[in-house]
Design a protein around this motif. Sequence first.
Motif, PDB file in Angstrom:
ATOM      1  N   THR A   7       0.819  -1.463  -9.552  1.00  0.00           N
ATOM      2  CA  THR A   7      -0.751  -1.210  -9.232  1.00  0.00           C
ATOM      3  C   THR A   7      -0.282   0.200  -9.263  1.00  0.00           C
ATOM      4  OG1 THR A   7      -0.713  -3.337  -7.664  1.00  0.00           O
ATOM      5  CG2 THR A   7      -1.979  -0.927  -7.366  1.00  0.00           C
ATOM      6  N   ALA A   8       0.305   1.055  -9.137  1.00  0.00           N
ATOM      7  CA  ALA A   8      -0.392   1.923  -9.551  1.00  0.00           C
ATOM      8  C   ALA A   8       0.043   2.578 -11.047  1.00  0.00           C
ATOM      9  CB  ALA A   8       1.314   3.343  -8.977  1.00  0.00           C
TER      10      ALA A   8
ATOM     11  N   SER B 287      -5.617   5.710  -3.153  1.00  0.00           N
ATOM     12  CA  SER B 287      -4.571   5.193  -2.734  1.00  0.00           C
ATOM     13  C   SER B 287      -4.507   5.098  -1.097  1.00  0.00           C
ATOM     14  CB  SER B 287      -3.243   5.018  -3.075  1.00  0.00           C
ATOM     15  OG  SER B 287      -2.315   3.349  -2.740  1.00  0.00           O
TER      16      SER B 287
ATOM     17  N   GLY C 178       3.320  -2.584  -6.036  1.00  0.00           N
ATOM     18  CA  GLY C 178       3.338  -1.464  -5.786  1.00  0.00           C
ATOM     19  C   GLY C 178       3.382  -0.174  -6.667  1.00  0.00           C
TER      20      GLY C 178
ATOM     21  N   ARG D  18       0.715  -1.359  -0.004  1.00  0.00           N
ATOM     22  CA  ARG D  18       0.126   0.057  -0.054  1.00  0.00           C
ATOM     23  C   ARG D  18       1.059   1.080  -0.066  1.00  0.00           C
ATOM     24  NH1 ARG D  18      -3.769  -1.672  -2.429  1.00  0.00           N
ATOM     25  NH2 ARG D  18      -4.851  -3.211  -1.197  1.00  0.00           N
TER      26      ARG D  18
ATOM     27  N   VAL E 253     -12.299   2.037  -5.603  1.00  0.00           N
ATOM     28  CA  VAL E 253     -11.378   2.112  -6.382  1.00  0.00           C
ATOM     29  C   VAL E 253     -11.214   2.989  -7.943  1.00  0.00           C
ATOM     30  CG1 VAL E 253      -8.486   1.973  -6.199  1.00  0.00           C
ATOM     31  CG2 VAL E 253      -9.308   0.828  -4.691  1.00  0.00           C
TER      32      VAL E 253
ATOM     33  N   GLN F 195      -6.854   4.431   1.086  1.00  0.00           N
ATOM     34  CA  GLN F 195      -6.836   2.391   1.229  1.00  0.00           C
ATOM     35  C   GLN F 195      -5.862   2.117   2.543  1.00  0.00           C
ATOM     36  OE1 GLN F 195      -8.869   0.839  -0.405  1.00  0.00           O
ATOM     37  NE2 GLN F 195      -9.968   2.998  -0.603  1.00  0.00           N
TER      38      GLN F 195
ATOM     39  N   SER G 154       2.240   5.900  -7.318  1.00  0.00           N
ATOM     40  CA  SER G 154       0.758   6.504  -7.957  1.00  0.00           C
ATOM     41  C   SER G 154       1.360   8.457  -7.899  1.00  0.00           C
ATOM     42  CB  SER G 154      -0.423   6.141  -7.361  1.00  0.00           C
ATOM     43  OG  SER G 154      -0.618   6.728  -5.692  1.00  0.00           O
TER      44      SER G 154
ATOM     45  N   THR H 291       2.113   2.100  -3.418  1.00  0.00           N
ATOM     46  CA  THR H 291       1.770   2.229  -4.462  1.00  0.00           C
ATOM     47  C   THR H 291       0.763   3.593  -4.330  1.00  0.00           C
ATOM     48  OG1 THR H 291      -0.099   0.267  -3.973  1.00  0.00           O
ATOM     49  CG2 THR H 291      -0.822   1.796  -5.329  1.00  0.00           C
ATOM     50  N   THR H 292       1.019   4.329  -3.425  1.00  0.00           N
ATOM     51  CA  THR H 292       1.022   5.977  -2.870  1.00  0.00           C
ATOM     52  C   THR H 292       1.469   6.455  -3.538  1.00  0.00           C
ATOM     53  OG1 THR H 292      -0.181   4.987  -0.534  1.00  0.00           O
ATOM     54  CG2 THR H 292       0.228   7.393  -1.239  1.00  0.00           C
TER      55      THR H 292
END
Length: 411
Positions: free
Chosen positions: A267-268, A347, A264, A198, A334, A350, A205, A201-202
């Motif tokens: 995902t981003a 993100s 991550g 997580r 999401v 989340q 992104s 990913t943040t």
Amino acid sequence: MDTSSKQCPVKKRVKIHPNTVTVKYTSHYPQPGEEGSDETSEDIGSFMEDNPKKRLLSDRKRKGRAFFGTMDIQPQPAQEMKANETGQCQNFTEGSIFQSRKTWVVLFASALAHGCVALITRLVSDRSKVPSLELIFIRSVIQVLSVIAVCYYHEDPFGPKGYRLQLFFYGVCNVISITCAYTSFSIVPPSNGTIMWRATTTVFSAILAFLLIDERMAYIDVMTVVSSVFGVCLVMFPNIVNEENSLLSVWKEAFGYTMTVMAGLTTALSMIVYKSIKDRVSMWTALFTFGWTGTAWGASTMFFLQEPIIPLDGETWSYLIAICICSTVAFLGVYYALNKFHPALVSTVQHLEIVIAMILQLAVLRIFPSIYDLIGGAIIMISVVFLACYKLSWKNLGRQDYQEILDSSIK
């Protein structure tokens, strides 16, 4: 012409220039209060009343010409214009606030669903020993059923022409992300893997949104994102440091955490790809793409890389179905929010998954969080709640911005 001229005698001859623009700048008419203004107004008024053709022409000029019919260009009273602008501003603000509240409710629901997925995945791993690739396969097969919604909305399941390559790349990124994450869970503790997944990913992104689609964040958003990531790191790092491992285990765990970073990143990247094509591709089509690419990947790899099992008890199947439902709800939440918010903000919200997973583990598994978990979870909650309150308190600011648009000379 003769009949109308006889029926409409003119008392005085008045010279009116046919071009109103020329009249405005080259001719001078007596203004109110000047000598002759009353007589001219009376003569013109009587002429208009007596001649129906001139009256019709005058009505059409007052209404104005447009592409479709006519429009009234008579000046409205100041109070009426003020009331109309206030009503427009109020309707705009109320609609914007309602949509924002709806989006935040969906985001919180998706975070809750993600927290449930984390707990149920751990239960499946501990009690049923279902391999990760088989779990991806079962989850993807059920998500393929979203083709029903795609067909219901009369959309192309594989995306519109010109966007199919981007949509396929989006599905591949999602499959790689899930595979890296689930693989890392077999090497490092699932809680640490989920947290790092997580957090990365943040961060990715925010960076990729700026580099690829030139989408920036406000300073207050950056502050809340950094604060939430700090809370996530506060939860994760003590757990990593306290682990007692040999040199070989250190390298093994380094590989596992590298897989979570890759998860991550991909995902981003998938969020950014969807953000760039969201105007032409719905979230149902995106879900179906994720489903069929995951099914193809799981079916082709789970027999070679892992040893699949066939669940026979009802408890395992209930866990698997619950994971599929919760992950689908989280996915839709999401990607619905991505239509409204920056990917990094989505993100960040989340991150509540970590707090929810702590609460559920305490309630179900009787696993008590450490002091670092409590402090990090509190920082995450404060950051997300502050972000939500700040975004929802834009009512007056939105009204002010909209009022400036209404008051501007260019409309």
